[in-house]
Design an enzyme around this catalytic site. Sequence first.
Site, short mmCIF file in Angstrom:
data_model
loop_
_atom_site.label_atom_id
_atom_site.label_comp_id
_atom_site.label_asym_id
_atom_site.label_seq_id
_atom_site.Cartn_x
_atom_site.Cartn_y
_atom_site.Cartn_z
N HIS A 196 42.73 43.79 41.72
CA HIS A 196 42.05 42.56 42.13
C HIS A 196 42.72 41.97 43.37
CE1 HIS A 196 39.78 38.78 40.52
NE2 HIS A 196 39.93 38.70 41.83
N ASN A 247 33.84 40.04 48.03
CA ASN A 247 33.37 38.81 48.68
C ASN A 247 33.81 38.69 50.13
OD1 ASN A 247 36.03 38.39 47.95
ND2 ASN A 247 35.75 36.22 47.46
N ASP A 255 33.16 38.81 41.86
CA ASP A 255 34.29 37.89 41.75
C ASP A 255 34.26 36.78 42.80
OD1 ASP A 255 36.91 37.13 40.56
OD2 ASP A 255 37.50 37.41 42.65
N ASP A 282 44.93 38.99 42.06
CA ASP A 282 43.96 38.04 42.62
C ASP A 282 44.50 37.46 43.93
OD1 ASP A 282 41.68 36.59 43.00
OD2 ASP A 282 41.97 35.20 41.35
N HIS A 318 44.43 32.45 52.41
CA HIS A 318 43.66 31.41 53.09
C HIS A 318 44.44 30.93 54.30
CE1 HIS A 318 40.47 30.94 50.18
NE2 HIS A 318 41.35 30.88 49.20
#
Lengths: 179, 447, 316
Positions: free
Chosen positions: B57, B91, B151, B304, B308
């Site tokens: 992930h 995504n 996701d 995960d 950012h």
Amino acid sequence: MAVRIVLQQADLDRALTRIAHEILESNRGADGLVLLGIPTRGVVLAERLAAIVGRIAATEIPSGALDVTMYRDDLGRNPVRAPQPTAVPEGGIDGKTVVLVDDVLYSGRTIRAAFDALADLGRARAVRLAVLVDRGHREFPIRADFVGKNLPSSARERINVRLAEIDGDDAVTIDGRDD
Amino acid sequence: MRESHLITGATLPNGERADILVQNGLIAKVGTVTDAAGATVVDGDGLIALPGLVDLHTHLREPGYEQSETVLTGTQAAAAGGFTAVFAMANTFPVADTAGVVEQEASLGRAAGYATVQPIGAVTVGLKGAELAELGAMARSRANVRVFSDDGFCVSDPLLMRRALEYVKAFDGVIAQHAQEPRLTEGAQMNEGALSGELGLTGWPAVAEESIIARDVLLAEHVGSRLHVCHVSTAGSVEVIRWAKARGIDVTAEVTPHHLLLTEDLVAGYDPRFKVNPPLRRTEDVQALRAALADGTIDIVATDHAPHPVEAKESEWDAAANGMVGLESALAVVHAAVVETGLMGWADVARVLSEAPARIGRLRGHGGALVAGSPAELTLYDPSAASAFDLDRLAGRSTNSPYLGRTLPGAVVATFHSGYPTYLDGVLRPADEVAQRAAEAREDAHG
Amino acid sequence: MRHLLSTRDLERPEAIGLLDVAEDMAAVQEREVKKLPTLRGKTVVNLFFEDSTRTRISFEAAAKRLSADVINFSAKGSSVSKGESLKDTAQTLQAMGADGVVIRHHASGAPQTLATSGWIDAGVVNAGDGTHEHPTQALLDAFTLRRRLHGRASRGRGLDGTRVVIVGDILHSRVARSNVWLLTTLGAEVELVGPPTLMPVDTSAWPARIGYDLDAALDEVPDAVMMLRIQAERMHAAYFPNSREYARIWGLDDARFDRLPPTTMVMHPGPMNRGLEIAARAADSPQSTVREQVANGVSVRMAALYLLLSGERGES
Ligand SMILES: [Zn+2]
């Protein structure tokens, strides 16, 4: 560190009585007198003086409290101070002779602030200043009209005014700081 | 003849000490190695040797969000964290919902050479939750997609979820569900409980996760399909999965490193570094997740990793983006959460961070034991290098790590991918060198 | 005091001290000259990301009566809503030399972010953040209660034994949160009443009783009933069926108001929905403190600005 007693209770009483007579003399009587003490000990001294003046003149002398905290010019140089209540006696100060009362006169900054505070409350006919102790070191062109005791001191010494209403007994002491 | 490496005296996951000879892309020998003339020696004394870590992930952000991360920088972060393979979430922009996009990602990964990049395909077109993406085309593409996930969003439509679960059986695929009931989490900002009420942040109730997992395991049972649950975060979810497994349902589950270590109390200062989806939960949840990982109810740890840019986190809480980078810190965090606490050993760590994720994702060439003849995918970890986690440890493009300033108990020392080092002596190998080694390795494999 | 972000972290002596300073400020408001020179030369910025004319005006009056320079920065409809961040705005204010920032923001925690981010040196006053806190509102409520209960003898006192019922949308109310922490710190007993949908799911750690029955709460004859404003949008999110049912079950209607003794105060942070959470008769009765609350708001905000900005910088 040596603590020296400068005035004892009897000296203090005598000083206040003398100031009371001087106030009456300079005012030519008790007419239009208002005594405003500067917190904390000035308020107690103003009450005592008002009582003595009243006894001598056989009349009621109004006294109250004038807090100057919010008028000080040194707020930004110190930790925040909590203001104290201002209590103007009924009848106000317009046209009156206001006697400001404080315990110790030092730099004169407190009294300067008191003038501003007083001006916001009304227009006194005259303003006088009574202090229990004048220790010198003025930073403003301010002089007391009534002084209990002149006490030339060094800036390192500390003058302590104790009043029974607040501190349990009456005395003026001086801490000699020889450090 | 490619450069070979001899790792001396490392500790294997089973606790035995051994030398490991890495030669021609393979682990040539494990044991006592005396004949390694010309090999570069890596002192493995005091280091744990693990099979290369596999992350099921990862958000690599490329294409579309290259200001946060690229395939290159994301796999550099992976190498610095001891990972040799990452599954790239769908995504991106455009969304990885066609064969073209997933093939592009995989080839960018191959060219960079820091780790195997295995794309994950979107379940629905544009992650919109309305119609199925071309799952079969992605599975049959050169990217060989086996894991499908929306996701970031939950496949909340129960009928669509049922169809997806059924459809991917045709190519042994698995649906990895981001379990979040959308109506129950409208405007949600943090775990719903005493603290959310106090902080005035809209609650993100545990039941929003648990109800979707409960529905999905029943759907998976009904249609006889394989289900994978992403980032399980609550004690209740653990109970549902435990019940499903006991019932024989083919479900696997992951937990993130941060949900194993951090709790919602960190939200109290409104520092957006701690804003993540699913949200940090209570201490009871953290305890339940650790226990579940130790007893096998939860199969794997997955990062995960969600990079950012700085401005996405330098704001008031509500406006901040969800997510934390996690590749570089994952192994040390797992060490702190379940090894130091005595719940798991290094063999278990190898299982949950390498062997099981490779198996769930049907990824060949990764996750095997460290034995002679297997592909040289391995990681060296120093379990006694406790230090404050700082910016120097971050190798990706973004710095939104919740661990900055926090002491973690160990550090990755080296990572070997396809037989060459991507990270050595605590330093990332240069990009041109790694790309060159990757090209050589491909030639060997084809020649 | 470096910032005023919440009432949660106010200690009792600190809270009472602030209310006492507010008494001094209130005394000044009764004079002919209502202005003090105290904050001359200081700049206070009202940074409002959310419309609230009453709160802004109250802070503006407070700052001006202390002789501070006031700059109103309405972030709504400006570049801020077009994507300029809180950080950029803060740095602008820093460059302008703001000594104090009064911030109203739709996001819970935004004042704390502003105060702790290092973007700005100014003292920060929370003028309402999201559904978190509205500390000056709670302080003015406490001030109003104390004055009604103790009059001139208020100084130095808390609210020990005072019983306050807060009614309505507790879940979304920053006024309720700030009041729960402050009033209980001052010794009051607080009961929260409203529909269960408008209560936080877990209030076990709150120092307040939770009830759903307004009549039962009123039967205990509290010293004050504080009615919270019901936002129209709650009706569309299934928190309760409609305004008629809300008013019938949780509104202070005429019948409920008539049952209260004249000593029970009726409070409302405003603006009121007359006929919904409060009937006109209750709102306009002598028991209502609504107008005092507005006047006291200025005194309390003067006290807060004084305590934040008058002393030397950098002291906590
Ligand atoms: Zn997710």
